[in-house]
Scaffold this motif. Structure first.
Motif, short mmCIF file in Angstrom:
data_model
loop_
_atom_site.label_atom_id
_atom_site.label_comp_id
_atom_site.label_asym_id
_atom_site.label_seq_id
_atom_site.Cartn_x
_atom_site.Cartn_y
_atom_site.Cartn_z
N ARG A 376 0.83 -1.21 0.00
CA ARG A 376 0.00 0.00 0.00
C ARG A 376 0.88 1.27 0.00
NH1 ARG A 376 -5.37 -1.49 2.30
NH2 ARG A 376 -5.30 -3.72 2.70
N THR A 377 2.03 1.19 0.71
CA THR A 377 2.95 2.34 0.76
C THR A 377 3.54 2.62 -0.62
OG1 THR A 377 3.52 1.87 3.06
CG2 THR A 377 5.06 3.26 1.80
N ARG A 378 3.93 1.57 -1.32
CA ARG A 378 4.46 1.73 -2.66
C ARG A 378 3.42 2.34 -3.59
NH1 ARG A 378 8.27 0.11 -0.17
NH2 ARG A 378 9.99 -1.23 -0.87
N LEU A 379 2.23 1.92 -3.49
CA LEU A 379 1.17 2.45 -4.34
C LEU A 379 0.92 3.93 -4.05
CD1 LEU A 379 -1.02 2.04 -6.44
CD2 LEU A 379 -2.58 1.31 -4.59
N ALA A 380 0.94 4.30 -2.78
CA ALA A 380 0.75 5.71 -2.43
C ALA A 380 1.88 6.58 -2.99
CB ALA A 380 0.68 5.85 -0.90
N GLU A 381 3.12 6.06 -2.94
CA GLU A 381 4.25 6.81 -3.49
C GLU A 381 4.12 6.94 -5.01
OE1 GLU A 381 7.89 8.93 -3.57
OE2 GLU A 381 6.33 8.56 -2.08
#
Length: 422
Positions: A376-381
């Motif tokens: 989810r963090t990668r997607l937000a970035e």
């Protein structure tokens, strides 16, 4: 074993040893008779023969050179014969040393093989060097004698050359006057004294030729070859001085033509550069092009073709300014091409990033219970970088950011699938 048998064995053994010693001695004797051979196939006897022959030859040559020196001094004087005298002195020293070394080789005192080899080599080297020097100096005297014999013809030939060069000095005067009137002093400086230098050399040469002719008319009682040789050297120097004036005249003419060619290229360069300056890919590049245009216009304002200019220096200044302008324009065009390529690729990179984010977001959205925080963090970035790329004015930065966004979204997709499979 009986005593008789033992005696027989001993006798046979002693006989074999003696026979072997005799054979070895015979082999050594044969080798000595033939001479030891070195690695290069030269025997001791060969070296000894060469050294002795060189020594005898030099001894004869020293005596012949001594006789010739006496004639040379009488014919040419001590000064002209000094080179042969010095060579003869050096040859006598080499001869004395070589005889001393040969005496060491011939006396009853035993010498080592190394000493024999070194002494023979020194004898050969000293003798050959001295012989070569004597031969060279004797050839010089032979040349002088031949010149002595043909001196009248040489004097006539050189007198004709002198008169021809005098005519060229007048031409050089006129060429120099044109150069002084047309070009800067610095451009003409290398030849301003050349006509005077030529006249001085011609005057000296004429005096030497007159001296030589007087000696020849007197019956050759004294040397005239030196005067003729000196006169020829002076004529060569005078001719060279005159030639330098004409060569500079031709060189400056070529430089003036080249300057005109370079000047003809300047207006088109300024026009082309002004277009880049007025529509630059970025302000910094435009400023560099503008500075280069101003520098070139400043050089042109000094009028490189004006009277009494130095065409070589003017061409150098002009070509330097043109090179700076060309470099600034090339950098600007390279930067423009880089921006154009980035703009062309940006639309596709943004489309890829949006598509990748949408696919990954949909995948995670349907499996929120099993996908962890790292995906989810990668997607937000990825989403954040996409927003930056869409707002960035610099197409190069926007392209790099969009590609980074797509990379993050792919990483998010891979991590989400990994979480699902655990």
């Amino acid at each position: 074993m009986s005593l008789a048998s033992s005696l027989v064995v001993v006798a046979v053994t002693v006989g074999i040893v003696v026979a072997g010693a005799l054979i070895l001695g015979f082999v050594l004797l044969v080798r000595r008779g033939r001479g030891d051979t070195t690695a290069r196939g030269v025997t001791v006897d060969d070296r000894d023969t060469r050294a002795r022959v060189a020594l005898v030859r030099l001894d004869d040559e020293v005596q012949e050179a001594a006789d010739e020196l006496a004639f040379a001094v009488a014919q040419f004087g001590e000064e002209r014969s000094r080179a042969l005298s010095d060579a003869l002195t050096a040859a006598r020293l080499s001869l004395a040393e070589s005889f001393a070394l040969q005496q060491k080789l011939d006396d009853a005192t035993p010498d080592t093989a190394t000493q024999q080899r070194e002494w023979r080599a020194r004898i050969l080297s000293r003798c050959e060097t001295a012989s070569s020097t004597l031969a060279r100096e004797r050839r010089q005297l032979d040349d002088a004698r031949r010149l002595e014999r043909r001196a009248p013809d040489e004097i006539d030939r050189l007198t004709a050359e002198l008169e021809a060069i005098e005519g060229r000095v007048g031409e050089a005067d006129r060429a120099l006057a044109r150069l002084v009137e047309s070009f800067a002093p610095a451009a003409v400086a290398p030849v301003v004294t050349k006509p005077h230098e030529a006249r001085t050399r011609l005057s000296d040469a004429r005096a030497r030729l007159e001296d030589a002719r007087a000696r020849a008319d007197a019956g050759g009682a004294s040397s005239i070859s030196g005067a003729v040789a000196d006169a020829e050297r002076m004529l060569r120097a005078a001719d060279r001085a005159v030639s330098e004036v004409h060569e500079l005249d031709a060189s400056l003419a070529r430089s003036t033509e080249h300057l005109a060619t370079v000047l003809a290229e300047a207006p088109a360069m300024i026009t082309s550069a002004s277009t880049v300056r007025d529509s630059p890919p970025d302000p910094e590049t435009g400023a560099r092009v503008g500075e280069a245009v101003i520098a070139l216009e400043s050089v042109l304002a000094r009028d490189p073709r004006s009277t009494r200019r130095d065409p070589d220096a003017a061409t150098a200044d002009l070509e330097s300014a043109l090179a700076e302008l060309d470099a600034a324009v090339s950098r600007a065009r390279s930067e423009q091409q880089r921006l154009d390529h980035a703009r062309a690729a940006l639309a596709g990179a943004l489309l890829t990033a949006r598509s990748q984010i949408a696919t990954t977001a949909a995948y995670i959205g349907h499996r929120r219970g099993t996908v962890g925080g790292e995906a989810r963090t990668r997607l937000a970035e990825a989403e954040r970088l996409l927003s930056i790329a869409e707002a960035e004015a610099d197409p190069v930065v926007a392209l790099d950011t969009a590609r980074s966004s797509a990379t993050y979204s792919r990483d998010a997709d891979a991590l989400a699938r990994y979480d699902l499979g655990r």
